[in-house]
Design an enzyme around this catalytic site. Structure first.
Site, PDB file in Angstrom:
ATOM      1  N   GLY A 239      -4.951  -0.434 -13.107  1.00  0.00           N
ATOM      2  CA  GLY A 239      -3.934   0.598 -13.159  1.00  0.00           C
ATOM      3  C   GLY A 239      -4.366   1.952 -13.677  1.00  0.00           C
ATOM      4  N   GLU A 273      -9.132  -5.410 -14.661  1.00  0.00           N
ATOM      5  CA  GLU A 273      -9.059  -5.448 -13.190  1.00  0.00           C
ATOM      6  C   GLU A 273      -8.968  -4.043 -12.591  1.00  0.00           C
ATOM      7  OE1 GLU A 273      -5.542  -7.712 -12.340  1.00  0.00           O
ATOM      8  OE2 GLU A 273      -6.330  -9.561 -13.216  1.00  0.00           O
ATOM      9  N   CYS A 344       2.191   9.745  17.014  1.00  0.00           N
ATOM     10  CA  CYS A 344       3.504  10.231  17.446  1.00  0.00           C
ATOM     11  C   CYS A 344       4.579   9.986  16.401  1.00  0.00           C
ATOM     12  CB  CYS A 344       3.870   9.578  18.767  1.00  0.00           C
ATOM     13  SG  CYS A 344       2.617   9.916  19.993  1.00  0.00           S
TER      14      CYS A 344
HETATM   15  N1  LLP Z   1      -4.538  -6.044 -10.669  1.00  0.00           N
HETATM   16  C1  LLP Z   1      -3.384  -6.309 -10.025  1.00  0.00           C
HETATM   17  C2  LLP Z   1      -2.686  -7.565 -10.309  1.00  0.00           C
HETATM   18  C3  LLP Z   1      -2.863  -5.395  -9.093  1.00  0.00           C
HETATM   19  O1  LLP Z   1      -1.719  -5.656  -8.472  1.00  0.00           O
HETATM   20  C4  LLP Z   1      -3.559  -4.178  -8.843  1.00  0.00           C
HETATM   21  C5  LLP Z   1      -3.050  -3.201  -7.880  1.00  0.00           C
HETATM   22  C6  LLP Z   1      -4.773  -3.953  -9.525  1.00  0.00           C
HETATM   23  C7  LLP Z   1      -5.224  -4.893 -10.438  1.00  0.00           C
HETATM   24  C8  LLP Z   1      -5.597  -2.723  -9.319  1.00  0.00           C
HETATM   25  O2  LLP Z   1      -4.897  -1.587  -9.700  1.00  0.00           O
HETATM   26  P1  LLP Z   1      -5.654  -0.159  -9.751  1.00  0.00           P
HETATM   27  O3  LLP Z   1      -6.684  -0.234 -10.849  1.00  0.00           O
HETATM   28  O4  LLP Z   1      -6.269   0.068  -8.429  1.00  0.00           O
HETATM   29  O5  LLP Z   1      -4.570   0.793 -10.039  1.00  0.00           O
HETATM   30  N2  LLP Z   1      -1.693   1.029  -2.312  1.00  0.00           N
HETATM   31  C9  LLP Z   1      -1.320   1.726  -3.513  1.00  0.00           C
HETATM   32  C10 LLP Z   1      -1.800   1.025  -4.762  1.00  0.00           C
HETATM   33  C11 LLP Z   1      -1.320  -0.414  -4.890  1.00  0.00           C
HETATM   34  C12 LLP Z   1      -1.819  -1.118  -6.130  1.00  0.00           C
HETATM   35  C13 LLP Z   1      -1.478  -2.552  -6.110  1.00  0.00           C
HETATM   36  N3  LLP Z   1      -1.970  -3.346  -7.207  1.00  0.00           N
HETATM   37  C14 LLP Z   1      -1.826   3.155  -3.430  1.00  0.00           C
HETATM   38  O6  LLP Z   1      -2.415   3.539  -2.409  1.00  0.00           O
HETATM   39  O7  LLP Z   1      -1.617   3.950  -4.353  1.00  0.00           O
END
Ligand code: LLP
Length: 433
Positions: A239, A273, A344
């Site tokens: 996150g 993560e 489109c």
């Molecule tokens: N761990 C879990 C359980 C998650 O659901 C996620 C992301 C992460 C780790 C990794 O999060 P990060 O470090 O990348 O923020 N498609 C969206 C983002 C969706 C994130 C979903 N979960 C976008 O393009 O902003």
């Protein structure tokens, strides 16, 4: 030189001119800098130096095998959320004992694949999932290692569609159900409870939501221990936000200090993560302007990349910086333009009213910060092949996913037998009577 910067008047990925890649690979194409990925990984891992911590790259952000392998080579594990991601992580050579499996809807087949692989832990998100995993593990004479993902009811203060830690979200076990689940776990011989997990959302730029979630997790770890559970791992999720538009996200050092300080007394191993943090700014989507269209006072730069290649602007109104590959002259005038793709839909827009220096048709543009949630979310809408992916390292580059041929788009489709006959063609024109 790592990452993306102008050198001698042209935008480079490491030491490679993006125009060279466009010539050899074509456009649109994703271009990643391996050195930028390595730098961000080291920055993240170093911030957790001195404590027992495992960095599990969230490969949903960018699942290309070469990208996963780049991180695995630095010691990373993987956070996977589907049987497909598990297969990718294993194919890229990630040690199963460094894989955590998250997700609210793991099917029996996916749980079985995790047990087959001997992964480190399942992050279980509900009572029914816990029971399903228990039944499966018992039937196989195994005990499944489990971290319970808690919903801490914390607002991550991010885009609504990617906030996951409030109590009305579908993720994690509600705080009110913790006592029941804690008691239930003891009755399930197929489950070995080893940890607790939390993940409150993505592109989080402030420290406070993280602090609130970790504080809650630590309290719960104490409560579970008091209940007789051997909690050894705390999975803090991902996150951590990145800079798309001058957001100034909390630096990883402060995030890590907070996490280390709050968890110090517990003696748990930390699991992290990160996805976006490791890859977002290590990639661009390289595209060529097909037409510059002046229309009733508006200027549209129509690119050969579209929403099917990079959906974040259309889906989340996400901002991506966009720069010409040819460096604009210092002080070049900027005028607002709309940068759009050929699909489109009016929503097929990368930027609206974006001040840009003069750009002509045929010019190359780099859509920045596209290394995370870019290629992985691409589709073939409008029968457009998904873009190739290129990994640069210093002076070298390699096509790590080639562009699909048009015939590949339908190569696996089949006609049912009642459509076997070729469609009728209009009868040949006869001469006039
Ligand atoms: N761990 C879990 C359980 C998650 O659901 C996620 C992301 C992460 C780790 C990794 O999060 P990060 O470090 O990348 O923020 N498609 C969206 C983002 C969706 C994130 C979903 N979960 C976008 O393009 O902003």
């Amino acid at each position: 030189m790592t990452g993306f910067a102008y050198r001698n008047g042209r935008l480079h990925a490491d030491a490679v001119d993006l125009a060279t890649i466009a010539e050899q690979v074509g456009t649109p194409a994703y271009v990643y800098s391996a050195t930028a990925m390595q730098d961000s990984y080291r920055g993240f891992a170093d911030a957790f130096a001195g404590v027992d911590a495992l960095v599990c790259y969230a490969l949903k952000a960018n699942g290309n095998l070469a990208v996963i392998r780049t991180f695995a080579a630095l010691g990373a594990g993987a956070d996977v959320v589907s049987g497909g991601e598990l297969a990718r992580a294993l194919a890229a050579g990630v040690d199963p004992q460094r894989i955590v499996f998250a997700g609210v809807g793991k099917t029996t087949a996916e749980l079985a694949a995790g047990l087959d692989a001997g992964i480190l832990q399942f992050n279980v998100e509900s009572e029914p999932e816990l029971r399903a995993l228990d039944a499966l593990a018992q039937a196989r004479g195994q005990r499944a290692p489990v971290a319970l993902r808690i919903n801490p009811d914390v607002d991550a203060n991010t885009h609504d569609k990617i906030a996951t830690g409030r109590k009305h979200n579908k993720f994690g076990i509600a705080l009110t159900q913790i006592p029941t689940v804690s008691a239930l776990v003891r009755t399930l011989p197929g489950i070995a409870l080893t940890g607790l997990a939390v993940h409150i959302g993505s592109q989080i730029t402030e420290l406070e939501p993280f602090r609130a979630a970790v504080t809650r997790l630590v309290e719960l770890a104490r409560a579970f221990r008091a209940d007789g559970h051997d909690i050894r791992e705390l999975d803090l999720g991902g996150g951590l936000g990145v800079d798309y538009q001058g957001e100034h996200p909390v630096p990883v050092g402060r995030y890590a200090e907070m996490a280390k300080a709050l968890t110090r007394d517990l003696g748990c191993r930390l699991v992290l993560e990160p996805g976006r943090y490791l890859v977002a700014n290590a990639g661009v989507l390289l595209t060529r302007v097909v037409y510059v269209k002046d229309s009733d006072g508006r200027t549209f730069l129509i690119t050969d990349a579209a929403m099917n290649d990079l959906i974040r602007p259309a889906l989340y109104d996400a901002y991506h910086a966009i720069d010409p590959v040819a460096e604009p002259a210092p002080g070049a005038p900027r005028a607002p333009v709309d940068i759009v793709g050929p699909v489109c839909e009016t929503g097929d827009m990368f930027a609206s009213d974006r001040p840009m220096p003069p750009v002509e048709s045929g010019a190359l543009l780099a859509i920045r910060s596209a290394g995370a949630y870019g290629a992985v979310m691409a589709s073939t809408y409008n029968a457009r092949p998904t873009p190739p992916e290129v990994l640069v390292r210093d002076r070298d580059f390699a096509v790590v996913k080639p562009r699909a041929a048009l015939a590949d788009l339908y190569a696996d489709e089949r006609l049912p037998n009642w459509l076997d006959a070729a469609p009728p063609r209009p009868a040949a024109k006869r001469g006039r009577a």
